[in-house]
Design a protein around this motif. Structure first.
Motif, PDB file in Angstrom:
ATOM      1  N   PHE A  53       0.829  -1.204   0.000  1.00 49.48           N
ATOM      2  CA  PHE A  53       0.000   0.000   0.000  1.00 49.48           C
ATOM      3  C   PHE A  53       0.867   1.259   0.000  1.00 49.48           C
ATOM      4  N   ALA A  54       2.004   1.191   0.712  1.00 48.74           N
ATOM      5  CA  ALA A  54       2.931   2.322   0.731  1.00 48.74           C
ATOM      6  C   ALA A  54       3.688   2.432  -0.586  1.00 48.74           C
ATOM      7  N   VAL A  55       4.067   1.293  -1.167  1.00 47.08           N
ATOM      8  CA  VAL A  55       4.794   1.301  -2.444  1.00 47.08           C
ATOM      9  C   VAL A  55       3.945   1.954  -3.539  1.00 47.08           C
ATOM     10  N   ILE A  56       2.678   1.563  -3.639  1.00 44.20           N
ATOM     11  CA  ILE A  56       1.796   2.125  -4.665  1.00 44.20           C
ATOM     12  C   ILE A  56       1.498   3.590  -4.375  1.00 44.20           C
ATOM     13  N   LEU A  57       1.401   3.951  -3.101  1.00 41.40           N
ATOM     14  CA  LEU A  57       1.212   5.363  -2.736  1.00 41.40           C
ATOM     15  C   LEU A  57       2.394   6.189  -3.231  1.00 41.40           C
ATOM     16  N   ASN A  58       3.618   5.726  -2.970  1.00 42.64           N
ATOM     17  CA  ASN A  58       4.809   6.457  -3.400  1.00 42.64           C
ATOM     18  C   ASN A  58       4.851   6.608  -4.920  1.00 42.64           C
ATOM     19  N   ALA A  91       1.736  17.848   4.002  1.00 45.04           N
ATOM     20  CA  ALA A  91       0.755  16.825   4.359  1.00 45.04           C
ATOM     21  C   ALA A  91       1.501  15.568   4.797  1.00 45.04           C
ATOM     22  N   ILE A  92       0.750  14.648   5.408  1.00 46.93           N
ATOM     23  CA  ILE A  92       1.332  13.403   5.920  1.00 46.93           C
ATOM     24  C   ILE A  92       0.423  12.231   5.538  1.00 46.93           C
ATOM     25  N   PHE A  93       1.050  11.123   5.112  1.00 52.72           N
ATOM     26  CA  PHE A  93       0.346   9.851   4.958  1.00 52.72           C
ATOM     27  C   PHE A  93       0.942   8.882   5.961  1.00 52.72           C
ATOM     28  N   THR A  94       0.100   8.205   6.742  1.00 55.65           N
ATOM     29  CA  THR A  94       0.609   7.260   7.725  1.00 55.65           C
ATOM     30  C   THR A  94      -0.468   6.243   8.080  1.00 55.65           C
ATOM     31  N   THR A  95      -0.130   5.314   8.958  1.00 58.07           N
ATOM     32  CA  THR A  95      -1.087   4.301   9.395  1.00 58.07           C
ATOM     33  C   THR A  95      -1.809   4.778  10.649  1.00 58.07           C
ATOM     34  N   LYS A  96      -2.903   4.110  10.961  1.00 57.53           N
ATOM     35  CA  LYS A  96      -3.691   4.487  12.143  1.00 57.53           C
ATOM     36  C   LYS A  96      -2.851   4.393  13.415  1.00 57.53           C
ATOM     37  N   HIS A  97      -2.026   3.348  13.517  1.00 54.44           N
ATOM     38  CA  HIS A  97      -1.207   3.151  14.715  1.00 54.44           C
ATOM     39  C   HIS A  97      -0.206   4.296  14.906  1.00 54.44           C
ATOM     40  N   ILE A  98       0.489   4.657  13.828  1.00 50.51           N
ATOM     41  CA  ILE A  98       1.490   5.727  13.927  1.00 50.51           C
ATOM     42  C   ILE A  98       0.806   7.067  14.174  1.00 50.51           C
ATOM     43  N   THR A 109      -1.520  20.032  10.089  1.00 53.05           N
ATOM     44  CA  THR A 109      -1.106  19.437   8.817  1.00 53.05           C
ATOM     45  C   THR A 109      -2.120  18.378   8.382  1.00 53.05           C
ATOM     46  N   PRO A 110      -2.683  18.494   7.178  1.00 54.70           N
ATOM     47  CA  PRO A 110      -3.600  17.451   6.700  1.00 54.70           C
ATOM     48  C   PRO A 110      -2.926  16.079   6.753  1.00 54.70           C
ATOM     49  N   THR A 111      -3.586  15.124   7.406  1.00 51.05           N
ATOM     50  CA  THR A 111      -2.990  13.799   7.588  1.00 51.05           C
ATOM     51  C   THR A 111      -3.934  12.730   7.075  1.00 51.05           C
ATOM     52  N   PHE A 112      -3.400  11.875   6.195  1.00 47.43           N
ATOM     53  CA  PHE A 112      -4.188  10.853   5.524  1.00 47.43           C
ATOM     54  C   PHE A 112      -3.819   9.470   6.044  1.00 47.43           C
ATOM     55  N   GLU A 113      -4.821   8.583   6.076  1.00 46.81           N
ATOM     56  CA  GLU A 113      -4.591   7.209   6.511  1.00 46.81           C
ATOM     57  C   GLU A 113      -4.270   6.324   5.313  1.00 46.81           C
ATOM     58  N   ILE A 114      -3.235   5.496   5.467  1.00 46.95           N
ATOM     59  CA  ILE A 114      -2.920   4.456   4.486  1.00 46.95           C
ATOM     60  C   ILE A 114      -3.691   3.218   4.920  1.00 46.95           C
ATOM     61  N   CYS A 115      -4.740   2.884   4.187  1.00 42.19           N
ATOM     62  CA  CYS A 115      -5.620   1.775   4.566  1.00 42.19           C
ATOM     63  C   CYS A 115      -5.271   0.518   3.783  1.00 42.19           C
TER      64      CYS A 115
END
Length: 207
Positions: A53-58, A91-98, A109-115
């Motif tokens: 999910f992170a690879v495709i996001l990048n 902006a930031i993309f991260t997981t719910k835990h982090i 800062t707008p923060t998005f969840e990597i689901c």
């Protein structure tokens, strides 16, 4: 309809992502990022474990012209926070835990969840607009910023350009042509994390 990524879920169920689905992901991300006021070459932190999910996001951020600042999710929380602040991201993309550990420090800062399942969305508690008081965006030729470990001196942000990714692609293609049958589908096992320059370059080149 060819497979771009094959991955195992935590329940050991195998899933496929095909190339046409990547196109849909990119279009959804484009709308998501434009809605909060992000522009080309803006810096976006990606703080995530090594997942497809992170690879495709990048890959999607690169295609859309943003600069991904890749933060190692294995670093201590204080170090993650320091690097995000130092990078002056929009902006930031991260997981719910982090996110549960850093949200108090980056509330503006707008923060998005990597689901799971290659979906991305704003966290409910996140602000919905970019802070316009940030510094100017990165040079548009910079595809990503990766922090070196500082083995030989001190930790530093290394700028990865589109040109360097094209070189990595050429090298990967040459390797495939020499050692494998180029007429058959080639499978690569992606082990190195995206915050490692080799992991980022090869994962991007292969897809």
């Amino acid at each position: 309809d060819k497979s771009a990524v094959v991955y195992l879920q935590s329940d050991n169920c195998q899933k496929n992502l095909n190339y046409s689905e990547i196109k849909d992901i990119i279009n959804k991300l484009k709308t998501l990022l434009c809605d909060v006021g992000l522009n080309r070459a803006d810096r976006i932190a990606v703080v995530s474990p090594h997942t497809p999910f992170a690879v495709i996001l990048n890959l999607s951020l690169a295609y859309l012209g943003y600069t991904a600042v890749l933060i190692d999710a294995a670093l201590p929380e204080d170090e993650q926070k320091r690097l995000i602040e130092y990078s002056d991201v929009n902006a930031i993309f991260t997981t719910k835990h982090i996110y549960s550990n850093i949200k108090g420090c980056f509330g503006n800062t707008p923060t998005f969840e990597i689901c799971n399942g290659f979906s991305y969305c704003l966290f409910k508690e996140s602000v919905t607009c970019v802070n316009n008081n940030l510094n100017a965006p990165t040079n548009e030729d910079v595809i990503a910023i990766i922090f070196s470990s500082g083995t030989t001196s001190t930790m530093k942000g290394v700028e990865i350009t589109y040109h360097s990714i094209c070189k990595a692609f050429d090298y990967t293609s040459e390797y495939v042509f020499i050692y494998l049958n180029p007429k058959k589908p080639v499978k690569f096992l992606n082990v190195l994390p995206s915050n490692h320059i080799a992991g980022y370059s090869v994962a991007t080149s292969c897809v």
